[in-house]
Design an enzyme around this catalytic site. Structure first.
Site, mmCIF file in Angstrom:
data_model
loop_
_atom_site.group_PDB
_atom_site.id
_atom_site.type_symbol
_atom_site.label_atom_id
_atom_site.label_comp_id
_atom_site.label_asym_id
_atom_site.label_seq_id
_atom_site.Cartn_x
_atom_site.Cartn_y
_atom_site.Cartn_z
ATOM 1 N N ASN A 159 -1.593 -5.785 -4.413
ATOM 2 C CA ASN A 159 -2.998 -5.867 -3.217
ATOM 3 C C ASN A 159 -2.871 -5.028 -2.499
ATOM 4 O O ASN A 159 -2.432 -4.351 -1.474
ATOM 5 C CB ASN A 159 -2.000 -7.181 -2.324
ATOM 6 C CG ASN A 159 -2.334 -8.518 -3.669
ATOM 7 O OD1 ASN A 159 -2.873 -8.981 -3.866
ATOM 8 N ND2 ASN A 159 -0.552 -8.030 -4.059
ATOM 9 N N GLU A 160 -4.740 -3.753 -2.767
ATOM 10 C CA GLU A 160 -4.251 -2.901 -1.812
ATOM 11 C C GLU A 160 -5.750 -2.802 -0.787
ATOM 12 O O GLU A 160 -5.713 -4.355 -0.297
ATOM 13 C CB GLU A 160 -5.171 -1.997 -3.302
ATOM 14 C CG GLU A 160 -4.700 -1.162 -4.499
ATOM 15 C CD GLU A 160 -3.873 -0.553 -4.012
ATOM 16 O OE1 GLU A 160 -3.620 -0.188 -2.750
ATOM 17 O OE2 GLU A 160 -3.222 0.358 -5.037
#
Ligand code: F6R
Length: 639
Positions: free
Chosen positions: A162-163
């Site tokens: 989850n950037e």
């Protein structure tokens, strides 16, 4: 809702943090918790649902779980696992797949039912991914949800993949990887261009539903992102900050990863300190930097308003403290890195005697000597010390293939011109060419290619050392065996590495050793090389009297300089010396323009060295000391 934190010392921390002395101890404690959960569930005939992560961080946790299985009989029969993520596209049997990772580190060594293992599928068609993701979420729900989720953290602040930009309620989905994440993975894939651009990851919302979340981080490299995740504002810029909203989260850190948290980095802001020398120096320099004032202009109010009233009371008046710190800083500066002959050395970093010292500069890779301390190297030689340089490893993984061809072509042409042509060379050359044509990313080179790469770097190192003024018989190539795996993953250190180092030390009997104390080097080679030197010295100390007079000076490589308060010797460089140092670095032609492993800094090594040395000089100047062009910095290591 954010957590209520009543402890003064941790008042900046927005979630629970436990700090362990080292990653090993921290990993054991996490493995213990997982083991206890599994056993607890077994007692009740229940299943334990584990959310698992990959990467360097959890490796020791898995190793301990394997040990518990093998030695203590911990069974995984009642365990169901869900991995956080997988690259996309990715074949499960590829070396870099998270399936391979999990098999290698855990699943192949325990008694888990293979049907209970779930890892996002990197082989799906694009259009099938949304349905797969929904099913993944459903499967987690069907087995009762995750009992425990373990996480690492990326330098972007990602958890899972989850950037930055991920939503707090995101579910399992296909995502695009951040450029920094791909750069960090580049070594595993043999270059960033081979790292997939996408991944399938559990969402933040998926992670959040776990009944217990443990985020682990080790190493200085993670310290700044950990500070943001723990003390920063909640923001999609740093997805890990969402964990501040969880009631079930704990961060497990080693001392290095925790080192930038307020309670460790600037403890005077959160508690009373014992104001011994190092912390006083750190605090005063911090205060001067924070207020952008030279040290000698700091006032009573400056101290009082910034958590340093106690220091002013204990050691004041503050002007005396300022002068004391100023003098200490002043005394770190010396143009005589081997000691100044016939001078009073009571306030100097190095001893005056013996006036001609034997010095060994240990260089982990063939260019660290000139990159990190080229100016000091030249000075030591100019000041007539007996200087030796020891290149600890061949550095043979960091040469481009086309350079190999160029050098072999040269050898063939040269031997032909000299009437000494060797047909075997042509055969070797043809073999190299055909190997290179079919070479896969990260494939280990043939021994012949490795040899040529090592020789290229050897020639450059000789040119660099000669340029600094060394005689050939003072240039030593150790080619330590631990490095010679041909891969990024090096061999374990053996007796031979230590013995070779002891032999050289014993031959030279140095009064000074310079070593790369650069523990953030992304390749990990520097710390291994450093530890070998210290082990060798410790062993020699038992029988050799010269070791007691041998001082070890640490320098830092191309990656990060010491903090100003840590520096014990600062060697100023004139503009001409900066120029000369640059030419020494230029001798390393195979590393110029674009190094094979540049790390995440796009600048060339000579630029990094120049910028770094200028920054150090600037830092001294900002504190009100003399203004130099550049400075190389050293810290003494007492073993
Ligand atoms: C791995 C994962 C990532 C890593 C993170 C840290 O499954 O999802 O979030 O945990 O990139 O990686 P390492 O541990 O290699 O520093």
């Amino acid at each position: 809702m954010a957590r209520l934190n009543l402890l003064e010392e941790t008042r900046f921390e927005k979630l629970p943090v436990s700090v362990f002395e080292n990653p090993q101890k921290a990993s054991l404690s996490v493995a213990q918790r997982i083991g206890n959960l599994i056993k607890e569930k077994q007692k009740n005939n229940d299943i334990a649902v584990l959310g698992l992560a990959t990467g360097a961080t959890p490796v020791a946790v898995y190793a301990e779980l394997v040990r518990m299985h093998k030695e203590e009989g911990l069974s995984f029969k009642n365990v169901v696992t869900f991995n956080l993520d997988e690259y996309y596209p990715m074949q499960p049997d590829a070396a870099q797949s998270y399936v391979s990772f999990m098999n290698d580190h855990l699943f192949d060594h325990i008694d888990i039912d293979k049907n209970n293992i779930n890892i996002p599928d990197g082989t799906l068609n694009l259009e099938d991914i949304p349905a797969f993701c929904l099913e993944y979420e459903k499967k987690i729900g069907d087995v009762g949800g995750l009992d425990i989720q373990i996480l690492g953290i990326g330098r972007t602040g990602h958890i899972g993949f989850n950037e930055p930009g991920s939503a707090p309620n995101s579910g399992t989905r296909l995502v695009t990887l951040d450029d920094l994440t791909r750069r960090d993975a580049a070594r595993d894939f043999g270059g960033k261009s081979f790292v997939p651009t996408k991944a399938i990851t559990m969402g933040i919302g998926t992670i959040f539903k776990a009944r217990e979340i443990i985020l682990m981080a080790w190493n200085r490299k993670k310290a700044s992102i950990i500070k943001k995740a723990v003390e920063g504002e909640i923001s999609s810029e740093v997805p890990a900050t969402y964990l501040q909203l969880s009631e079930h989260v704990e961060f497990i850190l080693d001392e290095d990863a925790a080192s930038l948290l307020t309670r460790f980095d600037t403890p005077w802001l959160v508690k009373d300190c014992i104001w011994e020398e190092t912390i006083s120096r750190k605090a005063v320099i911090w205060l001067a930097n924070f207020l952008k004032k030279p040290v000698l202009k700091l006032t009573e109010d400056d101290y009082n308003n910034n958590g340093m009233a106690q220091l002013a009371l204990d050691k004041g008046p503050v002007y005396n403290i300022n002068i004391h710190i100023f003098n200490k800083l002043q005394h770190t500066i010396t143009g005589w890195p081997g000691g100044k002959p016939n001078a009073d050395d009571s306030q100097r970093p190095e001893r005056a005697e013996p006036s001609k010292k034997r010095s060994i500069i240990f260089s982990p890779h063939p260019d660290d000597d000139v990159i990190s301390m080229g100016g000091t190297f030249i000075r030591l030689v100019d000041q007539q010390h007996e200087v030796h340089v020891a290149y600890q490893t061949s550095g043979n993984t960091a040469v481009w293939d086309d350079d190999v061809l160029r050098f072999v072509e040269f050898s063939i042409d040269f031997s032909e011109k000299m009437g000494a042509s060797k047909p075997e060379l042509n055969t070797l050359y043809q073999d190299m060419r055909s190997f290179m044509e079919k070479k896969q990313p990260n494939q280990v080179d043939t021994p012949e290619i490795q040899t040529v790469k090592g020789l290229i770097r050897k020639g450059e190192a000789i040119a660099g050392a000669r340029f600094c003024g060394l005689e050939d018989d003072h240039i030593h190539f150790m080619a330590l065996p631990f490095y010679e795996s041909g891969k990024n993953q090096k061999n374990p250190v053996t007796e031979l590495d230590v013995q070779l180092t002891m032999d050289l030390l014993q031959k030279v009997k140095p009064q000074q050793v310079f070593a790369a104390g650069d523990f953030e080097d992304p390749h990990g080679t520097h710390i291994v090389c450093f530890n070998i030197i210290i082990e060798a010295l410790k062993r020699l100390k038992k029988t050799e009297s010269w070791v007691a007079d041998c001082w070890v000076w640490m320098y830092r490589g191309a990656w990060k300089e010491f903090e100003t308060y840590e520096i014990e010797m600062a060697v100023p460089l004139s503009p001409q010396e900066v120029e000369k140092k640059k030419f020494a670095i230029f001798k390393h032609q195979s590393q110029k323009d674009r190094a094979v492993f540049p790390g995440d800094d796009a600048r060339e090594f000579w630029q990094r060295a120049e910028d770094r040395n200028r920054d150090t000089a600037q830092a001294y100047d900002d504190l009100g000391l003399a203004e130099y062009e550049a400075m190389e910095a050293f810290v003494r290591y007492k073993f």
